[in-house]
Design an enzyme around this catalytic site. Structure first.
Site, PDB file in Angstrom:
ATOM      1  N   GLY A  47       0.828  -1.202   0.000  1.00  0.00           N
ATOM      2  CA  GLY A  47       0.000   0.000   0.000  1.00  0.00           C
ATOM      3  C   GLY A  47       0.857   1.243   0.000  1.00  0.00           C
ATOM      4  N   TYR A  48       0.928   1.908   1.145  1.00  0.00           N
ATOM      5  CA  TYR A  48       1.668   3.161   1.288  1.00  0.00           C
ATOM      6  C   TYR A  48       1.174   4.206   0.293  1.00  0.00           C
ATOM      7  CZ  TYR A  48       5.027   0.670   4.224  1.00  0.00           C
ATOM      8  OH  TYR A  48       5.617  -0.065   5.221  1.00  0.00           O
ATOM      9  N   HIS A  49      -0.143   4.394   0.226  1.00  0.00           N
ATOM     10  CA  HIS A  49      -0.681   5.409  -0.661  1.00  0.00           C
ATOM     11  C   HIS A  49      -2.135   5.723  -0.294  1.00  0.00           C
ATOM     12  CE1 HIS A  49      -1.936   1.661  -2.701  1.00  0.00           C
ATOM     13  NE2 HIS A  49      -3.010   2.355  -3.032  1.00  0.00           N
ATOM     14  N   ALA A  50      -2.622   6.785  -0.895  1.00  0.00           N
ATOM     15  CA  ALA A  50      -4.038   7.157  -0.853  1.00  0.00           C
ATOM     16  C   ALA A  50      -4.464   7.401  -2.300  1.00  0.00           C
ATOM     17  CB  ALA A  50      -4.238   8.422  -0.021  1.00  0.00           C
TER      18      ALA A  50
END
Length: 144
Positions: A47-50
């Site tokens: 992930g590590y995101h929006a």
């Protein structure tokens, strides 16, 4: 921050279980993309995101994992371990997936096709965008 978990209807008998999902009925958006993650190594975080626009439902259809959600104001950790449960993730929500069991398969239903320009991949920039009011976070939209 409101965490929305769906318990999808299970249909089963002595032969086994089935879960059917229909967009705009069981899923609160039109499904434009489906993908899944598996064979995630021990200790790996994903992930590590929006996303600026995209909404998602995450379902750990086999095994288990944890999802850390961050609105820019508050963080929550949600465990996914039942194949009939889905986690709704709104747009403008930072997410990190981790603690995958060795047999985990994480299915993702997405409201949009892949578009790199929709991603916010830098956490500090995400926080700045929230602070400047550039992102409509769930802090101002708890009614979903």
């Amino acid at each position: 921050m409101q965490v929305i978990k769906y318990a999808f209807q299970q249909h089963g008998d002595s032969r086994g279980q089935l879960v059917a999902l229909e967009e705009m009925k069981d899923i609160p958006f039109t499904i434009k993309r489906v993908y899944y993650m598996y064979d995630t190594g021990e200790g790996v975080r994903r992930g590590y995101h929006a996303h600026k626009s995209l909404e998602q439902i995450l379902i750990c259809i086999h095994g288990s994992c944890k999802i850390m959600l961050d609105s820019g104001f508050e963080k929550k950790v949600v465990s996914l371990e039942k194949p009939y449960e889905g986690l709704y993730i709104s747009n403008n929500m930072w997410r990190e997936m981790y603690d995958f069991s060795s047999d985990a398969v994480l299915l993702v239903l997405a409201s949009e096709l892949y578009d790199e320009s929709d991603y916010i991949r830098d956490y500090e920039e995400f926080l700045k965008m929230v602070e400047r009011g550039e992102l409509d976070t769930n802090e101002s939209n708890e009614s979903r």
